[in-house]
Design an enzyme around this catalytic site. Structure first.
Site, PDB file in Angstrom:
ATOM      1  N   GLN A   1       0.832  -1.221   0.000  1.00 28.83           N
ATOM      2  CA  GLN A   1       0.000   0.000   0.000  1.00 28.83           C
ATOM      3  C   GLN A   1       0.861   1.264   0.000  1.00 28.83           C
ATOM      4  O   GLN A   1       0.727   2.129  -0.872  1.00 28.83           O
ATOM      5  CB  GLN A   1      -0.880   0.042   1.250  1.00 28.83           C
ATOM      6  CG  GLN A   1      -1.790  -1.149   1.435  1.00 28.83           C
ATOM      7  CD  GLN A   1      -2.689  -0.937   2.638  1.00 28.83           C
ATOM      8  OE1 GLN A   1      -3.694  -0.251   2.544  1.00 28.83           O
ATOM      9  NE2 GLN A   1      -2.330  -1.506   3.780  1.00 28.83           N
TER      10      GLN A   1
ATOM     11  N   ASP B   1      14.996  -9.159  -2.116  1.00 25.17           N
ATOM     12  CA  ASP B   1      14.363 -10.124  -1.216  1.00 25.17           C
ATOM     13  C   ASP B   1      14.856  -9.878   0.210  1.00 25.17           C
ATOM     14  O   ASP B   1      16.027 -10.119   0.524  1.00 25.17           O
ATOM     15  CB  ASP B   1      14.684 -11.549  -1.690  1.00 25.17           C
ATOM     16  CG  ASP B   1      13.983 -12.589  -0.827  1.00 25.17           C
ATOM     17  OD1 ASP B   1      13.400 -12.224   0.219  1.00 25.17           O
ATOM     18  OD2 ASP B   1      14.025 -13.774  -1.206  1.00 25.17           O
TER      19      ASP B   1
ATOM     20  N   THR C   1       3.745  -7.852   7.256  1.00 24.28           N
ATOM     21  CA  THR C   1       2.635  -7.111   7.876  1.00 24.28           C
ATOM     22  C   THR C   1       1.458  -8.012   8.290  1.00 24.28           C
ATOM     23  O   THR C   1       0.410  -7.494   8.676  1.00 24.28           O
ATOM     24  CB  THR C   1       2.105  -6.021   6.917  1.00 24.28           C
ATOM     25  OG1 THR C   1       1.751  -6.643   5.680  1.00 24.28           O
ATOM     26  CG2 THR C   1       3.138  -4.934   6.680  1.00 24.28           C
TER      27      THR C   1
ATOM     28  N   TYR D   1       4.533  -9.375  15.841  1.00 27.95           N
ATOM     29  CA  TYR D   1       4.690  -8.345  14.804  1.00 27.95           C
ATOM     30  C   TYR D   1       5.238  -7.048  15.415  1.00 27.95           C
ATOM     31  O   TYR D   1       6.232  -6.487  14.934  1.00 27.95           O
ATOM     32  CB  TYR D   1       3.342  -8.092  14.118  1.00 27.95           C
ATOM     33  CG  TYR D   1       3.304  -6.837  13.270  1.00 27.95           C
ATOM     34  CD1 TYR D   1       3.926  -6.793  12.020  1.00 27.95           C
ATOM     35  CD2 TYR D   1       2.651  -5.683  13.718  1.00 27.95           C
ATOM     36  CE1 TYR D   1       3.895  -5.636  11.246  1.00 27.95           C
ATOM     37  CE2 TYR D   1       2.621  -4.531  12.950  1.00 27.95           C
ATOM     38  CZ  TYR D   1       3.239  -4.510  11.724  1.00 27.95           C
ATOM     39  OH  TYR D   1       3.217  -3.370  10.966  1.00 27.95           O
TER      40      TYR D   1
HETATM   41  N1  LIG Z   1      -0.874  -1.820   7.178  1.00 26.44           N
HETATM   42  C1  LIG Z   1      -1.008  -1.235   8.355  1.00 26.44           C
HETATM   43  O1  LIG Z   1      -2.113  -1.113   8.893  1.00 26.44           O
HETATM   44  C2  LIG Z   1       0.190  -0.662   9.069  1.00 26.44           C
HETATM   45  C3  LIG Z   1       0.019  -0.078  10.318  1.00 26.44           C
HETATM   46  C4  LIG Z   1       1.133   0.450  10.991  1.00 26.44           C
HETATM   47  C5  LIG Z   1       2.383   0.410  10.381  1.00 26.44           C
HETATM   48  N2  LIG Z   1       2.517  -0.182   9.160  1.00 26.44           N
HETATM   49  C6  LIG Z   1       3.857  -0.220   8.560  1.00 26.44           C
HETATM   50  O2  LIG Z   1       3.828   0.591   7.401  1.00 26.44           O
HETATM   51  C7  LIG Z   1       4.682   0.042   6.394  1.00 26.44           C
HETATM   52  C8  LIG Z   1       3.919  -0.115   5.085  1.00 26.44           C
HETATM   53  O3  LIG Z   1       2.841  -1.031   5.300  1.00 26.44           O
HETATM   54  P1  LIG Z   1       1.847  -1.433   4.122  1.00 26.44           P
HETATM   55  O4  LIG Z   1       0.476  -1.388   4.681  1.00 26.44           O
HETATM   56  O5  LIG Z   1       2.176  -0.677   2.869  1.00 26.44           O
HETATM   57  O6  LIG Z   1       2.256  -2.963   3.920  1.00 26.44           O
HETATM   58  P2  LIG Z   1       1.710  -4.000   2.809  1.00 26.44           P
HETATM   59  O7  LIG Z   1       0.673  -3.380   1.966  1.00 26.44           O
HETATM   60  O8  LIG Z   1       1.416  -5.264   3.528  1.00 26.44           O
HETATM   61  O9  LIG Z   1       3.007  -4.201   1.890  1.00 26.44           O
HETATM   62  C9  LIG Z   1       4.128  -4.891   2.365  1.00 26.44           C
HETATM   63  C10 LIG Z   1       5.177  -4.886   1.286  1.00 26.44           C
HETATM   64  O10 LIG Z   1       6.324  -5.586   1.777  1.00 26.44           O
HETATM   65  C11 LIG Z   1       6.729  -6.499   0.778  1.00 26.44           C
HETATM   66  N3  LIG Z   1       7.420  -7.658   1.325  1.00 26.44           N
HETATM   67  C12 LIG Z   1       6.958  -8.554   2.236  1.00 26.44           C
HETATM   68  N4  LIG Z   1       7.874  -9.519   2.414  1.00 26.44           N
HETATM   69  C13 LIG Z   1       8.936  -9.230   1.615  1.00 26.44           C
HETATM   70  C14 LIG Z   1      10.191  -9.839   1.349  1.00 26.44           C
HETATM   71  N5  LIG Z   1      10.545 -10.984   1.934  1.00 26.44           N
HETATM   72  N6  LIG Z   1      11.031  -9.239   0.477  1.00 26.44           N
HETATM   73  C15 LIG Z   1      10.674  -8.102  -0.154  1.00 26.44           C
HETATM   74  N7  LIG Z   1       9.502  -7.466   0.043  1.00 26.44           N
HETATM   75  C16 LIG Z   1       8.631  -8.030   0.916  1.00 26.44           C
HETATM   76  C17 LIG Z   1       5.430  -6.937   0.104  1.00 26.44           C
HETATM   77  O11 LIG Z   1       5.716  -7.554  -1.117  1.00 26.44           O
HETATM   78  P3  LIG Z   1       4.711  -8.699  -1.729  1.00 26.44           P
HETATM   79  O12 LIG Z   1       3.565  -7.913  -2.331  1.00 26.44           O
HETATM   80  O13 LIG Z   1       5.539  -9.383  -2.740  1.00 26.44           O
HETATM   81  O14 LIG Z   1       4.297  -9.579  -0.587  1.00 26.44           O
HETATM   82  C18 LIG Z   1       4.733  -5.595  -0.011  1.00 26.44           C
HETATM   83  O15 LIG Z   1       5.213  -4.867  -1.113  1.00 26.44           O
HETATM   84  C19 LIG Z   1       5.236  -1.248   6.990  1.00 26.44           C
HETATM   85  O16 LIG Z   1       6.493  -0.982   7.564  1.00 26.44           O
HETATM   86  C20 LIG Z   1       4.264  -1.606   8.084  1.00 26.44           C
HETATM   87  O17 LIG Z   1       4.880  -2.365   9.112  1.00 26.44           O
HETATM   88  C21 LIG Z   1       1.451  -0.700   8.479  1.00 26.44           C
END
Ligand SMILES: NC(=O)c1ccc[n+]([C@@H]2O[C@H](COP(=O)([O-])OP(=O)(O)OC[C@H]3O[C@@H](n4cnc5c(N)ncnc54)[C@H](OP(=O)(O)O)[C@@H]3O)[C@@H](O)[C@H]2O)c1
Length: 302
Positions: free
Chosen positions: A12, A40, A66, A129
């Site tokens: 996202q 990776d 996540t 997490y």
């Molecule tokens: N989502 C929430 O509600 C939330 C809340 C608080 C903080 N955050 C933090 O905000 C940040 C962005 O979150 P988001 O919602 O954008 O996360 P997201 O939509 O779940 O996207 C996670 C990304 O990480 C990639 N990824 C996962 N495993 C990987 C690996 N082994 N190697 C390379 N890439 C990998 C995924 O790739 P694939 O598509 O290939 O799996 C995807 O592009 C993160 O640091 C998260 O911890 C999120």
């Protein structure tokens, strides 16, 4: 031209950032966007090789493990991606004299505080997490390079899987929804994060390491998951005939206690984050959460 390495472009925040950075900063920065194939995060040597090849001036790192509930049974993988990988990125960035903008979470707190959390409050994650994300923060701090760690919360948007999409789908299928009403926080739009981070790229002077540290970055205001779901339904209904969206069948959104909806990972009851430090240091503010929701709804294809 200076170069940004952006991770997690299929996620996202990564997706929203790729668009926003291209829109606003393409004349000054070359953006090299990486997905899982190109970088990776489970492979430290792969991370090191890729960073050295790209040789960025700045790394922006939204990629993360996540899956909050799944992390309870995949501890090693969550730590490899959320704790080890940010440390490796930080080490490589330091070697190149590059800066690092990293993302973390409200889940580093236990939620027991009866007021907004500030960045100096004690952390005490309740879940694997949250603990893995905190370990990632600590790994970056240990390297000691110029960095921003942005703790955000309840991220959603028109792209990817998230609470907004789930509520719309359920409200199209079911007459009755039961949603947790005793956990409080700020839903934060991926596009609002991307705009704020794009501003930070221009306002944060990497040479001034005194600005390094943790910042809360969330949409302003607060609500519960129940409040968020109710607002999604209300905003959808206001738009559905204009946009030709399928009508919702839901006729009741019922507030329930978190205890009635058990999940493998424990979540903080209070996820409310104070954003004064971000505003005072960089002059960056994010819109009120329901306004941001309205902007996302305007872009949504249902
Ligand atoms: N989502 C929430 O509600 C939330 C809340 C608080 C903080 N955050 C933090 O905000 C940040 C962005 O979150 P988001 O919602 O954008 O996360 P997201 O939509 O779940 O996207 C996670 C990304 O990480 C990639 N990824 C996962 N495993 C990987 C690996 N082994 N190697 C390379 N890439 C990998 C995924 O790739 P694939 O598509 O290939 O799996 C995807 O592009 C993160 O640091 C998260 O911890 C999120």
């Amino acid at each position: 031209m200076k170069r940004i390495l952006l991770t997690g472009v299929s996620g996202q925040v990564g997706h929203a950032l790729q668009q926003q950075l291209a829109l606003e900063l393409a004349s000054e920065w070359q953006i090299v966007a990486c997905d899982r194939q190109q970088l990776d995060l489970t492979q430290p040597e792969h991370i090191r090789r890729t960073v050295r090849e790209i040789a960025p001036d700045l790394i922006i790192h939204p990629a993360a493990y996540t899956a909050v509930d799944k992390a309870e049974s995949e501890r090693e993988l969550a730590y490899a991606i959320n704790a080890t990988a940010p440390g490796v990125l930080a080490e490589e960035a330091a070697t190149l004299n590059a800066g690092l903008i990293h993302f973390s979470t409200d889940y580093v707190y236990d939620g027991a505080k009866d007021a907004l959390y500030t960045e100096t409050d004690a952390v005490n994650p309740l879940s694997v997490y949250g603990a893995s994300k905190l370990a990632g923060e600590e790994a970056i701090r240990r390297v000691g390079l110029p960095h921003l760690i942005l703790r955000t919360s309840w991220v959603y948007g028109s792209y990817g899987k998230n609470f907004l999409k789930t509520i719309i789908r359920l409200a199209q299928e079911r007459e009755h929804l039961r949603i947790v009403a005793d956990q409080y926080g700020a839903p934060t739009a991926d596009t609002a994060i991307a705009k704020a981070v794009t501003e930070l790229v221009t306002r944060w002077h990497q040479e001034d390491v005194t600005q390094s540290g943790v910042y809360h970055l969330v949409n302003s205001g607060e609500t519960s998951w129940f409040g968020f779901a109710s607002e999604i339904v209300a905003q959808y209904r206001a738009l559905e005939s204009v946009r030709g969206w399928p009508p919702l069948v839901v006729n009741e959104v019922q507030p329930i206690a978190a205890a009635e909806y058990p999940t493998p990972a424990k979540r903080p009851q209070n996820s409310r984050l104070c954003t004064a430090k971000l505003e005072q240091t960089f002059g960056v503010t994010l819109p009120e959460w329901s306004v941001a929701l309205n902007q996302v709804m305007a872009e949504l294809a249902v």
